[in-house]
Every structure is written in C-alpha cells, then in structure tokens.
Write an enzyme that holds these catalytic residues in place. Structure first.
Site, mmCIF file in Angstrom:
data_model
loop_
_atom_site.group_PDB
_atom_site.id
_atom_site.type_symbol
_atom_site.label_atom_id
_atom_site.label_comp_id
_atom_site.label_asym_id
_atom_site.label_seq_id
_atom_site.Cartn_x
_atom_site.Cartn_y
_atom_site.Cartn_z
ATOM 1 N N ILE A 144 -24.605 -61.298 -37.669
ATOM 2 C CA ILE A 144 -24.243 -62.390 -38.507
ATOM 3 C C ILE A 144 -24.642 -63.633 -37.787
ATOM 4 O O ILE A 144 -25.366 -64.618 -38.773
ATOM 5 C CB ILE A 144 -22.722 -62.418 -39.007
ATOM 6 C CG1 ILE A 144 -22.145 -61.112 -39.776
ATOM 7 C CG2 ILE A 144 -22.536 -63.653 -39.653
ATOM 8 C CD1 ILE A 144 -20.827 -60.839 -40.112
ATOM 9 N N THR A 148 -16.317 -54.198 -39.439
ATOM 10 C CA THR A 148 -15.237 -53.521 -40.135
ATOM 11 C C THR A 148 -15.062 -51.923 -40.116
ATOM 12 O O THR A 148 -14.153 -51.360 -39.628
ATOM 13 C CB THR A 148 -14.895 -53.909 -41.711
ATOM 14 O OG1 THR A 148 -15.233 -55.518 -41.588
ATOM 15 C CG2 THR A 148 -13.660 -53.704 -42.165
ATOM 16 N N ILE A 158 -13.853 -69.720 -42.793
ATOM 17 C CA ILE A 158 -14.605 -68.922 -43.833
ATOM 18 C C ILE A 158 -14.282 -67.431 -44.055
ATOM 19 O O ILE A 158 -14.168 -66.956 -43.002
ATOM 20 C CB ILE A 158 -16.018 -69.059 -43.476
ATOM 21 C CG1 ILE A 158 -16.710 -70.647 -43.070
ATOM 22 C CG2 ILE A 158 -17.081 -68.644 -44.515
ATOM 23 C CD1 ILE A 158 -16.478 -71.469 -44.324
ATOM 24 N N CYS A 175 -5.192 -65.239 -60.954
ATOM 25 C CA CYS A 175 -4.336 -66.263 -60.260
ATOM 26 C C CYS A 175 -5.008 -67.434 -60.486
ATOM 27 O O CYS A 175 -6.035 -67.688 -61.033
ATOM 28 C CB CYS A 175 -4.553 -65.753 -58.500
ATOM 29 S SG CYS A 175 -6.039 -65.942 -57.753
ATOM 30 N N HIS A 206 -19.067 -50.718 -47.161
ATOM 31 C CA HIS A 206 -18.972 -51.779 -48.323
ATOM 32 C C HIS A 206 -20.382 -52.428 -48.313
ATOM 33 O O HIS A 206 -20.529 -53.193 -49.178
ATOM 34 C CB HIS A 206 -17.979 -52.636 -48.051
ATOM 35 C CG HIS A 206 -17.877 -53.620 -46.911
ATOM 36 N ND1 HIS A 206 -17.316 -52.660 -45.607
ATOM 37 C CD2 HIS A 206 -18.514 -54.758 -46.467
ATOM 38 C CE1 HIS A 206 -17.487 -53.542 -44.690
ATOM 39 N NE2 HIS A 206 -18.273 -54.643 -45.258
ATOM 40 N N ARG A 222 -29.633 -59.415 -27.734
ATOM 41 C CA ARG A 222 -29.013 -60.244 -29.105
ATOM 42 C C ARG A 222 -29.712 -61.446 -29.103
ATOM 43 O O ARG A 222 -30.083 -61.803 -30.164
ATOM 44 C CB ARG A 222 -27.582 -60.222 -29.042
ATOM 45 C CG ARG A 222 -27.034 -58.660 -29.069
ATOM 46 C CD ARG A 222 -25.591 -58.585 -29.767
ATOM 47 N NE ARG A 222 -25.297 -57.288 -30.310
ATOM 48 C CZ ARG A 222 -24.525 -57.140 -31.050
ATOM 49 N NH1 ARG A 222 -23.650 -57.872 -31.335
ATOM 50 N NH2 ARG A 222 -24.342 -55.970 -31.670
ATOM 51 N N CYS A 280 -9.318 -66.090 -54.208
ATOM 52 C CA CYS A 280 -8.220 -65.245 -54.619
ATOM 53 C C CYS A 280 -6.939 -64.821 -53.618
ATOM 54 O O CYS A 280 -7.675 -64.516 -52.359
ATOM 55 C CB CYS A 280 -8.711 -64.032 -55.341
ATOM 56 S SG CYS A 280 -7.662 -62.820 -55.898
ATOM 57 N N HIS A 320 -14.002 -50.864 -36.572
ATOM 58 C CA HIS A 320 -12.697 -50.824 -36.603
ATOM 59 C C HIS A 320 -12.171 -49.649 -37.206
ATOM 60 O O HIS A 320 -11.214 -49.096 -36.395
ATOM 61 C CB HIS A 320 -12.206 -52.134 -37.144
ATOM 62 C CG HIS A 320 -12.438 -53.359 -36.472
ATOM 63 N ND1 HIS A 320 -12.004 -53.747 -35.350
ATOM 64 C CD2 HIS A 320 -13.047 -54.474 -36.961
ATOM 65 C CE1 HIS A 320 -12.609 -54.938 -34.905
ATOM 66 N NE2 HIS A 320 -13.353 -55.371 -35.861
ATOM 67 N N CYS A 342 -8.640 -60.745 -58.360
ATOM 68 C CA CYS A 342 -7.575 -60.235 -59.493
ATOM 69 C C CYS A 342 -8.237 -60.801 -60.879
ATOM 70 O O CYS A 342 -7.723 -60.277 -61.893
ATOM 71 C CB CYS A 342 -6.157 -60.817 -59.142
ATOM 72 S SG CYS A 342 -5.963 -62.495 -59.156
ATOM 73 N N LEU A 398 -16.320 -68.706 -38.695
ATOM 74 C CA LEU A 398 -16.206 -66.950 -39.410
ATOM 75 C C LEU A 398 -15.678 -65.942 -38.436
ATOM 76 O O LEU A 398 -15.127 -65.336 -38.760
ATOM 77 C CB LEU A 398 -17.527 -66.752 -39.713
ATOM 78 C CG LEU A 398 -17.711 -65.221 -40.560
ATOM 79 C CD1 LEU A 398 -17.678 -65.538 -41.831
ATOM 80 C CD2 LEU A 398 -19.140 -64.645 -40.386
HETATM 81 P P1 NAD Z 1 -20.376 -58.862 -33.281
HETATM 82 O O1 NAD Z 1 -19.196 -58.602 -32.540
HETATM 83 O O2 NAD Z 1 -21.691 -58.140 -33.345
HETATM 84 O O3 NAD Z 1 -21.133 -60.326 -32.572
HETATM 85 C C1 NAD Z 1 -20.387 -61.328 -32.014
HETATM 86 C C2 NAD Z 1 -21.197 -61.687 -30.683
HETATM 87 O O4 NAD Z 1 -20.440 -62.534 -29.910
HETATM 88 C C3 NAD Z 1 -21.688 -60.491 -29.786
HETATM 89 O O5 NAD Z 1 -23.029 -60.469 -29.670
HETATM 90 C C4 NAD Z 1 -20.725 -60.833 -28.325
HETATM 91 O O6 NAD Z 1 -21.671 -60.445 -27.492
HETATM 92 C C5 NAD Z 1 -20.929 -62.590 -28.586
HETATM 93 N N1 NAD Z 1 -20.209 -63.183 -27.567
HETATM 94 C C6 NAD Z 1 -18.972 -62.606 -26.768
HETATM 95 N N2 NAD Z 1 -18.699 -63.511 -26.023
HETATM 96 C C7 NAD Z 1 -19.359 -64.581 -26.207
HETATM 97 C C8 NAD Z 1 -19.387 -65.807 -25.615
HETATM 98 N N3 NAD Z 1 -18.466 -66.219 -24.725
HETATM 99 N N4 NAD Z 1 -20.230 -66.956 -26.019
HETATM 100 C C9 NAD Z 1 -21.094 -66.447 -26.952
HETATM 101 N N5 NAD Z 1 -21.236 -65.215 -27.750
HETATM 102 C C10 NAD Z 1 -20.237 -64.425 -27.330
HETATM 103 O O7 NAD Z 1 -19.978 -59.323 -34.777
HETATM 104 P P2 NAD Z 1 -20.562 -59.858 -36.354
HETATM 105 O O8 NAD Z 1 -20.665 -58.356 -37.020
HETATM 106 O O9 NAD Z 1 -21.989 -60.574 -35.801
HETATM 107 O O10 NAD Z 1 -19.526 -60.853 -36.562
HETATM 108 C C11 NAD Z 1 -19.335 -62.040 -36.032
HETATM 109 C C12 NAD Z 1 -17.831 -62.269 -36.210
HETATM 110 O O11 NAD Z 1 -17.465 -62.608 -37.735
HETATM 111 C C13 NAD Z 1 -17.126 -61.301 -35.737
HETATM 112 O O12 NAD Z 1 -15.992 -61.959 -35.049
HETATM 113 C C14 NAD Z 1 -16.340 -60.822 -37.055
HETATM 114 O O13 NAD Z 1 -15.045 -60.110 -36.888
HETATM 115 C C15 NAD Z 1 -16.495 -62.042 -37.887
HETATM 116 N N6 NAD Z 1 -16.395 -61.635 -39.404
HETATM 117 C C16 NAD Z 1 -15.723 -62.289 -40.185
HETATM 118 C C17 NAD Z 1 -15.676 -62.271 -41.620
HETATM 119 C C18 NAD Z 1 -14.924 -63.186 -42.382
HETATM 120 O O14 NAD Z 1 -14.878 -63.023 -43.568
HETATM 121 N N7 NAD Z 1 -14.234 -64.340 -41.931
HETATM 122 C C19 NAD Z 1 -16.657 -61.611 -42.040
HETATM 123 C C20 NAD Z 1 -17.402 -60.626 -41.296
HETATM 124 C C21 NAD Z 1 -17.343 -60.611 -39.994
HETATM 125 ZN ZN ZN Z 2 -7.227 -63.859 -57.956
#
Ligand code: NAD
Ligand code: ZN
EC number: 1.1.1.103
Length: 342
Positions: free
Chosen positions: A175, A40, A286, A96, A63, A200, A107, A43, A93, A262
């Site tokens: 993650i 994040t 999630i 809610c 964060h 990785r 929330c 971004h 909040c 995720l």
């Molecule tokens: P990251 O971008 O570091 O990891 C994603 C991995 O996926 C990379 O290593 C990439 O090489 C790999 N990848 C790309 N194409 C692929 C394929 N075809 N097959 C297999 N793997 C492939 O991200 P991160 O920080 O580990 O986070 C994981 C994901 O979770 C991200 O999409 C992020 O935006 C999301 N996220 C969601 C939440 C939520 O609350 N829903 C919170 C945090 C992160």
């Molecule tokens: Zn709330």
C-alpha cells in the site's frame, strides 16, 4: 464451486467445494477471474487474536478481486452480464445518518466481504449492486484485482493537496508503494518512502518514490538535509503500523504538516503530543475507500497511464494458493495474484 474456506479455528486455509452463492433481487453474480491476497487474509490465515474474535468459521475468505458479471437480480438495471467489475469490500447499511448524507465510507454498520460475509476467493461471488465498480474495458486484469488496496493507497494519499508538496511515506509495503505512485502521479515534488526491507524500497522506487530510506541504516533527518528540505515534509502518509515509524514521521513534519494514518498501530503506541500541538500538525485516520470517489480517481489514474503493476511479485493459479500464502508470510512477496481461470 471451488472456494478457499477458513474451515477450522486454527492456522491455515482450505480449498473446498461449496454451494454457489444465492442471487438476491438487488445482487450481481460475478464469475471471479483474479484475486489478490491482502494482509487481512494473512491475519485470517494465521488465525491471530483479531481473526479469532472477528471471523465466524466456516467462512469463504477474500475481498480483492476482479471478475465478469454472469447474472443480475430482478431489481438490477444498471449492470449486465459481460461487464468486468470489482467489488467494494465494505457493505454499508444505506440507512444511517452518514449513509443517508452520501458519506458511505463513514457508515457505522459496515460489514466486510470475506470477513463478515462470504468472500471472493471463489469461482463466484454475489454482491449488492451498490458495491459493484465497472472497470474501463481492456484494463489489465491483474491490476484490476488490486483496486481494493490501491483504493486504500489512493484514499490516504489524496486527503491533502499534493501538487508541488514534499511527501513522507512510512512503510513500503504494497500500500505504501502504491501510494508513492499516486503521489508522484498527482504532482508531488519529493516522494520519500521509508522501510527496513531493501526489496520493498526497490519496488517503491520502481513505482515512483523519488528517494528511499532504509531507516535501519540512514536517518530521515539526513535525507531531509540532503534534499534541502529545511522545514520538513508537508504531507505524511503513515502506512507501516509501526510505532517508531509514526514517531519518526511526527519528528519530520514541517509546522502545519498534515498526516493521514492508514497503518494500524499496536495498542501501546505513544506519540509526543507536544509536537502535534506546538507544530500544529493535522492527523487524520483513514479507513477503506470513499464510495465511489476513490474508485473514480483510481480508474482515471490508470486510464491516464499510471502503472501500479510493479507491486505484483507473484502470479499463481488458484490451486497453488498454499505457495501464495507461504510467500506472503515470508515477507518475500508484495502482491500475490491468484488466477481463478487456470
Ligand atoms: P505491510 O505490513 O505489508 O507493510 C508495512 C511495511 O512497514 C512493511 O514493509 C514493514 O517492513 C514496514 N516497516 C516496519 N517497521 C518500519 C519502520 N520502523 N519504518 C518504516 N517502515 C517500517 O502492510 P500493507 O498491506 O502495505 O498495509 C499497510 C498498513 O495499512 C498496515 O498496517 C495495514 O494493517 C494497514 N491497513 C489499513 C487499512 C485501513 O482501512 N485503515 C486498510 C488496509 C491496510
Ligand atoms: Zn450506514
């Protein structure tokens, strides 16, 4: 105090002097010790379309952190100076329907630390007491700084029963790799993780994945046969945000398989709904972490010997932040820790 500020509406982040946060009567003031850089934050650093429509400028970013409580507001009885704590990054909040029912992760008025309100890439951060998690005394501070993304991994991994199950994780980013560690710790049999970047996959193996698949070179179907898993994976964790990876996962699940998602997919991601329906798959999105069941599970897993530290690739003083953001952008890094005490 020093803080990393998104000061201007363009690529970059700036080390600035800003006023210390004010302490409300329900707040806890924390002196930050370590922070970690999240996707994040990248971004926001890169000022992509999401950041442009989401982040008011100027904003203190960040964060993922751990620090020490130095002051508490007049209403705060359960925390005191000296405690080592992290913060739940979602401020809810409290009023809610979901919050009132104790489902605070659902929330509908969540605001984000370092996104909608001042963040933790700073010498001090103030948080509502309901967002503070006390760590087990003696915890490795670099590991403690990761509880936010470790929480995403834990929340996603623990959606479905894992004991004796075969798990497929798509995406071995920080993650995905930490999720592999959780699955192995929780008693899964095969923990297979995919990516297209060898370093990785190596890191995921160090954390507990039992088989890695570089999908640019090998197919999941071949690995499934090699492992004698004729019916497919029981549990899937989508952690790449990549459309091809998600489709590979849907193809690899057993009938009745369960998938928690995720990774945040692009707008044009399509899947074959017939496979979801005829194979009776369960798909669950999630977001964030459960307050505070996920945090409880994380503390207990670390206390009982789970080691997620191999996910850390860089440890830098905060003044070296530019190097940290550069290695994150290059794809070379997994977790980068910034030390606010040096
Ligand atoms: P990251 O971008 O570091 O990891 C994603 C991995 O996926 C990379 O290593 C990439 O090489 C790999 N990848 C790309 N194409 C692929 C394929 N075809 N097959 C297999 N793997 C492939 O991200 P991160 O920080 O580990 O986070 C994981 C994901 O979770 C991200 O999409 C992020 O935006 C999301 N996220 C969601 C939440 C939520 O609350 N829903 C919170 C945090 C992160
Ligand atoms: Zn709330």
């Amino acid at each position: 105090m020093k803080a990393l500020v998104k000061k201007e509406a363009r690529e970059g982040i700036w080390l600035e002097d800003v006023p210390e946060p004010e302490l409300g009567i329900n707040d806890v003031l924390i002196k930050v010790k370590r922070t970690a850089i999240c996707g994040t934050d990248m971004h926001i650093y890169n000022w992509d379309a999401w950041a442009q429509k989401t982040i008011p400028v100027p904003m203190v970013v960040g964060h993922e952190f751990v620090g020490e409580i130095v002051d508490v507001g007049a209403n705060v009885n359960d925390f005191h100076p000296g405690q080592i704590v992290s913060g739940e990054g979602h401020v809810v909040c409290g009023r809610c329907r979901n919050c009132m029912a104790g489902r605070r992760h659902l929330c509908n008025q969540t605001s984000g630390i370092g996104v909608d309100r001042p963040g933790s890439f700073a010498e001090y951060v103030a948080l509502p007491m309901s967002n503070v998690w006390e760590h087990t005394p003696g915890i490795d501070l670099d590991v403690a700084a990761l509880f936010d993304p470790f929480g995403n991994a834990t929340h996603t991994a623990l959606q479905f029963d894992l004991l004796g199950e075969d798990v497929l994780i798509t995406g071995a980013g920080p993650i995905g790799a930490m999720a592999a560690a959780v699955c192995k710790h929780a008693g899964a049999r095969h923990v297979v993780i995919t990516d297209v970047i060898e370093s990785r996959l190596d890191r995921a193996r160090a954390l507990g994945a039992t088989r890695t698949v570089n999908v640019a070179q090998e197919s999941i179907a071949d690995v499934q046969r090699e492992l004698g898993m004729y019916e497919g994976f029981d549990v899937g964790l989508e952690m790449s945000g990549n459309a091809q990876a998600f489709n590979d996962m849907i193809d690899s699940m057993c009938h009745g398989g369960k998938i928690s998602i995720l990774g945040i997919p692009g707008e044009d991601t399509a899947i074959d709904w017939n496979k979801v329906i005829f194979n009776m798959l369960t798909l669950k999105g999630i977001y964030g972490r459960e307050m505070y069941e996920t945090w409880y599970k994380m503390s207990v897993m670390i206390d009982s010997g789970l080691d997620i530290s191999p996910v850390i690739t860089h440890r830098l003083p905060y003044s070296d932040f530019q190097h940290g953001f550069d290695v994150m952008n290059s794809g070379e890094a997994s977790k980068v820790i910034l030390n606010w005490e040096e």
